[in-house]
Motif scaffolding. Structure first.
Motif, mmCIF file in Angstrom:
data_model
loop_
_atom_site.group_PDB
_atom_site.id
_atom_site.type_symbol
_atom_site.label_atom_id
_atom_site.label_comp_id
_atom_site.label_asym_id
_atom_site.label_seq_id
_atom_site.Cartn_x
_atom_site.Cartn_y
_atom_site.Cartn_z
ATOM 1 N N VAL A 169 -8.942 -7.551 -8.288
ATOM 2 C CA VAL A 169 -9.103 -8.956 -8.673
ATOM 3 C C VAL A 169 -10.433 -9.519 -8.157
ATOM 4 C CG1 VAL A 169 -7.891 -9.815 -6.600
ATOM 5 C CG2 VAL A 169 -7.837 -11.173 -8.697
ATOM 6 N N LYS A 170 -10.925 -8.970 -7.040
ATOM 7 C CA LYS A 170 -12.123 -9.518 -6.400
ATOM 8 C C LYS A 170 -13.410 -9.230 -7.177
ATOM 9 C CE LYS A 170 -10.342 -11.547 -2.923
ATOM 10 N NZ LYS A 170 -10.647 -12.893 -2.472
ATOM 11 N N ASP A 171 -13.345 -8.347 -8.176
ATOM 12 C CA ASP A 171 -14.544 -8.115 -8.987
ATOM 13 C C ASP A 171 -14.984 -9.409 -9.664
ATOM 14 O OD1 ASP A 171 -13.955 -5.580 -8.237
ATOM 15 O OD2 ASP A 171 -13.521 -4.815 -10.251
ATOM 16 N N GLY A 203 -12.132 -5.801 2.303
ATOM 17 C CA GLY A 203 -12.260 -4.590 1.495
ATOM 18 C C GLY A 203 -12.616 -4.830 0.045
ATOM 19 N N ASN A 204 -11.724 -5.532 -0.682
ATOM 20 C CA ASN A 204 -11.938 -5.597 -2.129
ATOM 21 C C ASN A 204 -13.165 -6.412 -2.524
ATOM 22 O OD1 ASN A 204 -9.936 -3.904 -3.073
ATOM 23 N ND2 ASN A 204 -8.372 -5.497 -2.954
ATOM 24 N N THR A 205 -13.429 -7.507 -1.831
ATOM 25 C CA THR A 205 -14.630 -8.282 -2.167
ATOM 26 C C THR A 205 -15.864 -7.433 -1.890
ATOM 27 O OG1 THR A 205 -13.496 -10.294 -1.639
ATOM 28 C CG2 THR A 205 -15.887 -10.440 -1.744
ATOM 29 N N LEU A 219 -1.510 -15.048 -1.108
ATOM 30 C CA LEU A 219 -2.528 -15.936 -0.533
ATOM 31 C C LEU A 219 -3.421 -15.185 0.452
ATOM 32 C CD1 LEU A 219 -0.249 -19.042 0.170
ATOM 33 C CD2 LEU A 219 -1.575 -18.524 -1.879
ATOM 34 N N GLY A 220 -4.719 -15.157 0.143
ATOM 35 C CA GLY A 220 -5.702 -14.549 1.051
ATOM 36 C C GLY A 220 -6.750 -15.612 1.349
ATOM 37 N N THR A 221 -7.889 -15.529 0.634
ATOM 38 C CA THR A 221 -8.838 -16.642 0.720
ATOM 39 C C THR A 221 -8.299 -17.851 -0.026
ATOM 40 O OG1 THR A 221 -9.960 -16.061 -1.340
ATOM 41 C CG2 THR A 221 -10.777 -15.014 0.677
ATOM 42 N N CYS A 222 -7.335 -17.631 -0.900
ATOM 43 C CA CYS A 222 -6.701 -18.633 -1.764
ATOM 44 C C CYS A 222 -7.548 -18.975 -2.977
ATOM 45 C CB CYS A 222 -6.294 -19.904 -1.015
ATOM 46 S SG CYS A 222 -5.057 -19.533 0.246
ATOM 47 N N GLY A 223 -8.596 -18.203 -3.235
ATOM 48 C CA GLY A 223 -9.378 -18.385 -4.457
ATOM 49 C C GLY A 223 -8.512 -18.193 -5.696
ATOM 50 N N THR A 224 -7.647 -17.189 -5.673
ATOM 51 C CA THR A 224 -6.840 -16.878 -6.859
ATOM 52 C C THR A 224 -5.895 -18.022 -7.195
ATOM 53 O OG1 THR A 224 -6.902 -14.545 -6.245
ATOM 54 C CG2 THR A 224 -5.255 -15.182 -7.861
ATOM 55 N N ILE A 225 -5.127 -18.453 -6.201
ATOM 56 C CA ILE A 225 -4.125 -19.495 -6.509
ATOM 57 C C ILE A 225 -4.800 -20.823 -6.837
ATOM 58 C CG2 ILE A 225 -3.749 -20.193 -4.080
ATOM 59 C CD1 ILE A 225 -0.740 -20.519 -4.910
ATOM 60 N N PRO A 277 -3.266 -5.543 3.596
ATOM 61 C CA PRO A 277 -4.657 -5.994 3.534
ATOM 62 C C PRO A 277 -4.880 -7.002 2.405
ATOM 63 C CG PRO A 277 -4.543 -3.610 3.752
ATOM 64 C CD PRO A 277 -3.143 -4.084 3.480
ATOM 65 N N GLY A 278 -5.727 -7.992 2.706
ATOM 66 C CA GLY A 278 -6.126 -8.947 1.663
ATOM 67 C C GLY A 278 -5.381 -10.264 1.708
ATOM 68 N N VAL A 279 -4.241 -10.317 2.402
ATOM 69 C CA VAL A 279 -3.465 -11.562 2.413
ATOM 70 C C VAL A 279 -3.284 -12.070 3.840
ATOM 71 C CG1 VAL A 279 -2.284 -11.204 0.229
ATOM 72 C CG2 VAL A 279 -1.336 -10.207 2.313
ATOM 73 N N PRO A 312 0.333 -2.718 -2.199
ATOM 74 C CA PRO A 312 1.249 -3.497 -1.350
ATOM 75 C C PRO A 312 1.237 -5.002 -1.611
ATOM 76 C CG PRO A 312 -0.081 -1.988 -0.029
ATOM 77 C CD PRO A 312 -0.596 -1.890 -1.415
ATOM 78 N N SER A 313 0.045 -5.589 -1.864
ATOM 79 C CA SER A 313 0.044 -7.050 -2.034
ATOM 80 C C SER A 313 0.661 -7.437 -3.373
ATOM 81 C CB SER A 313 -1.364 -7.635 -1.876
ATOM 82 O OG SER A 313 -2.181 -7.277 -2.952
ATOM 83 N N SER A 314 0.711 -6.502 -4.327
ATOM 84 C CA SER A 314 1.414 -6.780 -5.593
ATOM 85 C C SER A 314 2.916 -6.815 -5.323
ATOM 86 C CB SER A 314 1.122 -5.683 -6.630
ATOM 87 O OG SER A 314 -0.259 -5.520 -6.806
ATOM 88 N N PHE A 359 -1.248 -9.109 -9.776
ATOM 89 C CA PHE A 359 -1.181 -7.827 -9.069
ATOM 90 C C PHE A 359 -2.629 -7.439 -8.717
ATOM 91 C CE2 PHE A 359 3.108 -5.660 -10.289
ATOM 92 C CZ PHE A 359 3.792 -6.800 -9.920
ATOM 93 N N PRO A 360 -3.060 -7.696 -7.459
ATOM 94 C CA PRO A 360 -4.508 -7.626 -7.145
ATOM 95 C C PRO A 360 -5.151 -6.244 -7.250
ATOM 96 C CG PRO A 360 -3.348 -8.928 -5.506
ATOM 97 C CD PRO A 360 -2.308 -8.247 -6.337
ATOM 98 N N ASP A 361 -4.444 -5.196 -6.809
ATOM 99 C CA ASP A 361 -5.068 -3.857 -6.889
ATOM 100 C C ASP A 361 -3.984 -2.789 -6.871
ATOM 101 O OD1 ASP A 361 -4.317 -3.835 -4.248
ATOM 102 O OD2 ASP A 361 -6.323 -3.604 -3.409
HETATM 103 C C1 LIG Z 1 -5.358 -6.698 -2.232
HETATM 104 C C2 LIG Z 1 -5.470 -8.183 -2.237
HETATM 105 N N1 LIG Z 1 -4.395 -8.934 -2.481
HETATM 106 C C3 LIG Z 1 -4.468 -10.284 -2.492
HETATM 107 C C4 LIG Z 1 -5.620 -10.948 -2.242
HETATM 108 C C5 LIG Z 1 -5.613 -12.462 -2.189
HETATM 109 O O1 LIG Z 1 -6.461 -13.103 -3.092
HETATM 110 P P1 LIG Z 1 -7.250 -14.434 -2.684
HETATM 111 O O2 LIG Z 1 -8.271 -14.055 -1.652
HETATM 112 O O3 LIG Z 1 -7.875 -14.913 -3.942
HETATM 113 O O4 LIG Z 1 -6.254 -15.409 -2.131
HETATM 114 C C6 LIG Z 1 -6.729 -10.171 -1.962
HETATM 115 C C7 LIG Z 1 -7.955 -10.796 -1.577
HETATM 116 O O5 LIG Z 1 -8.821 -10.177 -0.939
HETATM 117 C C8 LIG Z 1 -6.663 -8.766 -1.965
HETATM 118 O O6 LIG Z 1 -7.733 -8.003 -1.679
#
Ligand SMILES: Cc1ncc(COP(=O)(O)O)c(C=O)c1O
Length: 464
Positions: free
Chosen positions: A54-56, A84-86, A192-198, A226-228, A273-275, A298-300
């Protein structure tokens, strides 16, 4: 050539693959893992983005925005703290556009991500930080990135505060979902991670239909996803706007990993896992009523998380759970692992660790010979802040540089790291070299600073 390149999927460059309303990532309806009779639950598969997550979208929009504002230009280097993903997305956008990337990140990020970042050509700086970078942590990834950005030529895009992060979703993910559901979406769910998505999706979808419910899912404290971010970690996030969301719920590690496994086995969806976490939250929050159409991000996918899988399902990794030769492989940790865990745990005993106030007294010469303080953090972190008089032997260099340790095996030595985690195995290492009087500083340099002990440079001088 077809008038719409997405029809044949032939592109001039890989950047043409970035998703948009015309080239959306897939929406897939879930069946077997959803216990509902009426509500339809769709997963939006974000690993169909060109660099796998999703971070692409965010990486592309951060770069586009900075170029348009004139804050990023050819010849610049990028620096970004990332879980990681960003980083993976920015590394590849950077490779395509000519911006090299440096990324300070926690050594707790899965090895898979750290290795692939290096494979992509990124300058990876591993730090003794928590899994999710915490703004304000003195030596954390975010603080390190901000320091680096002061150097000429470096540009920090800062996904944690930059509105171009949610805006990526306002421009792309939101319009895709609106079109893919023909405007019928009733519930939007994201981890919820950076919360950009929501935040970005929520704003777009509510601009189309204010009745759309926007729901957030967060992991428990001490999570391994990771990521949340847990509720406590979210409090530090600038783009977290709970007043804009209609509901939030917590999901445990167990719930997230169990549902992740079921998604792979029962739906043949290769979710990470975050999905699993986001879907577990959706199943708690979304009502099973006629007309309900929920979309869950489903982020990755699972391929980046082999080491997490081994932690949560050790029976699937016989090489790690196998134990001593001749012992049967099983779900339980091997005797070797138990022994190692026990040794590290035992280092918490009063003889092998030292509290901040006691070390401070010993360094004042109050209790006989002063101990040698060995700081095992990376050189840049040491240079930034350390205990006066300490020597720096980074953990990764310790075995090559053991000749720099005192020849006297009775010499008092205190090992120091960021939070008191990495210094423990290094204490064990010195004991294996024959040092009898070696201890680890409880709470590390963080605790030292918190207790307002002297530092070099002085903390007040640093703040000014
Ligand atoms: C695997 C994964 N899930 C969920 C998220 C959360 O997305 P957001 O940062 O937009 O809230 C991220 C963000 O890095 C992520 O890498």
């Amino acid at each position: 050539m077809a008038s719409n390149p997405h029809e044949l999927r032939v592109y001039d460059s890989v950047l043409g693959l970035l998703s948009s309303e015309e080239n959306p990532t897939p929406l897939v309806r879930l069946h077997r893992v959803v216990p509902f009779r009426h509500a339809k639950i769709y997963a939006k598969l974000e690993w169909y983005n060109p660099f796998g997550a999703v971070k692409d979208r965010v990486a592309a929009n951060l770069v586009r925005d900075a170029e348009e504002r004139g804050t990023l230009a050819p010849g610049n280097k990028l620096v970004e703290a990332t879980s990681g993903n960003t980083g993976l997305g920015l590394a590849m956008i950077g490779n395509a556009k000519g911006y090299p990337l440096r990324t300070p990140l926690s050594a707790a990020i899965p090895l898979e991500k750290r290795t692939v970042l290096r494979f992509f050509g990124t300058d990876v700086q591993e730090l003794d930080d928590s899994l999710c970078p915490a703004p304000g942590a003195p030596e954390g990834a975010i603080a390190t990135a901000r320091e680096t950005a002061k150097q000429p030529g470096f540009v920090l895009l800062d996904q944690y505060t930059n509105e171009a992060n949610p805006d990526a979703h306002f421009r792309t993910t939101g319009p895709e979902i609106w079109r893919q559901t023909e405007g019928k979406i009733t519930h939007f769910v994201a981890g919820l991670g950076t919360c950009g998505t929501i935040t970005g999706n929520g704003r777009f979808l509510k601009s189309k239909n204010p009745a759309v419910k926007v729901l957030g899912v967060y992991p428990e404290d001490g999570h391994d996803i990771p990521g949340v971010r847990s509720k406590r970690q979210l409090a530090q996030t600038k783009l977290y706007f709970p007043q804009e969301y209609n509901g939030e719920v917590e999901v445990t590690n167990r719930e997230a990993f169990d549902l992740c496994l079921r998604l792979n086995r029962e739906e043949s969806v290769i979710a990470g896992p975050s999905s699993g976490m986001a879907l577990a939250g959706a199943l708690k929050l979304v009502p099973d009523e006629p007309g309900v159409i929920a979309v869950v991000i489903f982020p990755d996918n699972i391929f980046k998380y082999a080491s997490s899988v081994c932690r949560h399902f050790p029976q699937m990794c016989p090489a790690l759970a196998g134990g001593m030769p001749g012992e049967a492989a099983g779900a339980a940790p091997s005797r070797n692992e138990q022994l190692m865990d026990e040794m590290i745990e035992n280092l918490k005993n009063p003889y092998d660790s030292v509290a901040v106030t006691d070390l401070a007294r010993e360094l004042n010469g109050a209790d006989g010979p002063k101990p040698l303080v060995v700081d095992v953090r990376p050189a840049e972190q040491f240079a930034d802040l350390h205990i006066p008089g300490a020597v720096n032997l980074p953990q990764s260099e310790l075995s090559q540089r053991k000749g720099e340790l005192p020849p006297d095996r009775n010499a008092p030595i205190v090992m120091v790291c960021g939070i008191g985690k990495f210094s423990k195995p290094t204490t064990l290492y010195l004991k294996s070299l024959g040092y009898r009087n070696v201890r680890s500083l409880k709470g590390g340099i963080n605790e030292w600073v918190r207790k307002q002990q002297p530092t070099a440079p002085a903390v007040a001088a640093k703040v000014n």
